[in-house]
Design a protein around this motif. Structure first.
Motif, short mmCIF file in Angstrom:
data_model
loop_
_atom_site.label_atom_id
_atom_site.label_comp_id
_atom_site.label_asym_id
_atom_site.label_seq_id
_atom_site.Cartn_x
_atom_site.Cartn_y
_atom_site.Cartn_z
N ASP A 251 -42.87 22.91 3.02
CA ASP A 251 -43.46 22.53 2.00
C ASP A 251 -43.42 23.93 0.50
N PHE A 252 -43.28 23.21 0.00
CA PHE A 252 -43.21 24.40 -1.29
C PHE A 252 -43.64 23.47 -2.48
N ARG A 253 -45.16 24.00 -2.78
CA ARG A 253 -45.72 23.16 -3.91
C ARG A 253 -46.56 24.19 -4.97
N ASN A 254 -46.99 23.43 -6.10
CA ASN A 254 -48.09 24.13 -6.78
C ASN A 254 -48.58 23.41 -6.99
N SER A 255 -49.62 23.65 -7.94
CA SER A 255 -50.74 23.08 -7.90
C SER A 255 -50.89 22.35 -9.13
N GLY A 256 -49.22 22.14 -10.18
CA GLY A 256 -48.77 21.33 -11.20
C GLY A 256 -48.45 19.91 -10.31
N ASP A 257 -47.88 20.18 -8.87
CA ASP A 257 -47.67 19.35 -8.98
C ASP A 257 -48.37 18.35 -8.32
N THR A 258 -49.33 18.80 -7.46
CA THR A 258 -50.43 18.09 -6.58
C THR A 258 -51.47 17.39 -7.46
N ALA A 259 -52.92 18.61 -8.51
CA ALA A 259 -53.65 18.26 -8.53
C ALA A 259 -54.02 19.09 -10.32
N GLY A 260 -53.48 19.61 -11.05
CA GLY A 260 -53.42 20.29 -12.38
C GLY A 260 -52.85 20.09 -12.92
N GLY A 261 -53.27 20.82 -13.88
CA GLY A 261 -52.11 21.21 -14.87
C GLY A 261 -50.87 22.12 -14.69
N LYS A 262 -49.97 22.06 -15.84
CA LYS A 262 -48.61 23.16 -15.34
C LYS A 262 -49.08 23.92 -16.35
N ASP A 263 -49.73 24.46 -16.92
CA ASP A 263 -49.71 25.62 -17.56
C ASP A 263 -50.08 27.00 -17.18
#
Length: 468
Positions: A251-263
């Protein structure tokens, strides 16, 4: 002295208490177990195959951010329950700097799910290395190791722990420690690391994509800007390459994909490292069918050892869920199994075969005179995964006729399952669900949106088909 919510307790110096419960993950045991189970249930359904990873690389943020990514790795360890007895876990220091690799001074780690003893034999094996030190301070507030423990407790049950906080150390020195702790099938290695920190979403995807490619290519030149755990990751890659392991991205994601903003995001990836990628073949099926037949034969007094007693192959010791079905011609003669893995594969097949022959209440117990004309089928089940759907039509659209085993559970706790083989008689998804409601004792007018639905896949082998 330890203070918790206005109450004071004398701290046991031999036990490292949880430092980030209620911050990174729930502090209540039941809620924590439910949350971890939910993350595991919502991972992708991986193809059924024997074996499990030797090592994992997993992220360590708060569960709402990185839990889904970490779960994709821990889900692969379900078959290892009862086999993996020691976990070596390395992560970077975030709060207290340390030179080398730091062991704790405690003898056990606590989480809301229970106490994990440290592996004293393994600790003795590495204490003499110059790069290994002791530091209670480095472990006291460190979250990188702690957040992995509830996942490990959920999937493995009981195990001993070798926790190392990695500070200023050369990757080669990390690899030396890992090689000394490598062990055999009883030992798992976990490397805890996030990827890049606080870049805009698209920039983070570019940076992290390069880091993922480097890890898959066993490139040990990863910087700490690319991964906070670059040092233990690089040490793992050195040791893994020497041992002939291959790396797989899960798996390869970041916090913008899960529960956070994208800034400003934090990157996460999970990897599994293993020596080979075996598959279940016809020979595996023949062995399982042999175990099933021997189990019934022994119960009938017709000779032969119960299958579980003679199962020495490593893959038969893995924790798996099975169903055993007995057929006479095209007529069902018994079917018993489990939806969740509860015991080693050989023992599960042997027990389910005996239960299908003698304990399925829909039929009279099997007798010796009919045993020879009874055809046995063994179904090996993947771990059930939760299906999330917005409407009944969405559920129907997501079902895969012929491929999905389905579990339906109503609000009252009543539940039932159909193996994928049932699609042969009920090929229409609407009929399939209607009959499954009936089997579960759920009223037909009950909305499926009030039900929990899980699906699983199956590998099956039947004696008649393998004889052809």
């Amino acid at each position: 002295m330890l203070y918790i919510e206005g109450m004071s307790f004398f701290r046991n110096p031999d036990v490292r208490p949880p430092a980030v419960a209620r911050l990174f993950y729930p502090g209540d045991a039941r809620r924590l177990a439910d949350e971890v189970a939910a993350y595991l249930e919502q991972t992708e359904d991986a193809p059924l195959a024997p074996g499990f990873p030797k090592a994992l690389i997993v992220p360590h943020a708060g569960y709402v951010y990185s839990g889904p990514v970490a779960a994709s790795a821990y889900e692969l360890l379900r078959p290892a329950r009862g086999i993996l007895r020691r976990v070596v876990i390395l992560g970077p220091c975030h709060r207290v700097p340390v030179r080398g690799l730091a062991l704790p001074q405690a003898k056990a780690f606590d989480t809301p799910l229970g106490r994990i003893p440290l592996d004293e034999e393994a600790l003795r094996a590495i204490r003499g290395l110059p790069q290994v030190v002791e530091s209670a301070a480095a472990h006291a507030e460190e979250h990188a190791l702690e957040v992995q423990l509830p996942f490990l407790q959920q999937v493995l049950g009981e195990f001993s722990l070798v926790p190392l906080v990695v500070g200023d150390a050369a990757p080669e020195k990390v690899a030396e420690v890992l090689e000394r702790l490598w062990g055999g099938a009883e030992t798992l290695i976990v490397i805890s690391s996030d990827l890049s920190h606080y870049h805009p979403y698209e920039e983070a995807r570019r940076i992290d994509g390069a880091t993922v490619r480097a890890i898959l290519g066993f490139d040990t030149g990863i910087s700490h800007d690319q991964a906070c755990g670059a040092t233990p990751v690089s040490g793992m890659l050195i040791a893994a390459k020497r041992k002939g392991l291959a790396a797989k991205l899960l798996d390869f994601r970041n916090s913008g994909d899960t529960a956070g903003g994208k800034d400003q995001v934090v990157g996460y990836a999970s990897f599994a490292l293993a020596s080979e990628s075996p598959r279940y073949e016809a020979e595996h099926g023949r062995r399982l069918l042999q175990i099933a037949r021997q189990s019934i034969s022994a119960a009938l007094g017709a000779g032969g050892e119960p299958g579980a007693r003679v199962a020495a192959e490593p893959w038969l010791k893995e924790s798996r869920a099975t169903f055993v079905t007995l057929m006479q011609g095209e007529e069902l003669r018994g079917c018993v199994g489990a939806l969740e893995a509860q015991r080693p594969l050989a023992a599960d097949v042997a027990a389910n075969a005996s239960a299908a022959a003698f304990e399925d209440t829909r039929f009279k117990p099997l007798v010796l005179e009919e045993f020879a004309r009874t055809d046995i089928e063994v179904s090996l089940l993947s771990s059930p995964k939760r299906l999330l759907f917005e409407s009944h039509a969405d559920l129907i659209a997501q079902l895969r006729p012929g491929a999905d085993g389905v579990i339906l559970e109503g609000e009252n706790g009543k539940h039932a399952t159909f193996l994928p083989q049932v699609w042969e008689d009920l090929p229409d998804p609407e009929q399939f669900i209607a009959h499954l409601k009936q089997k579960a004792g759920i009223a037909q007018d009950t909305s499926t949106q009030s039900c929990r639905v899980k699906r699983y896949s199956v590998l099956k082998w039947r004696e008649a088909e393998l004889r052809q």
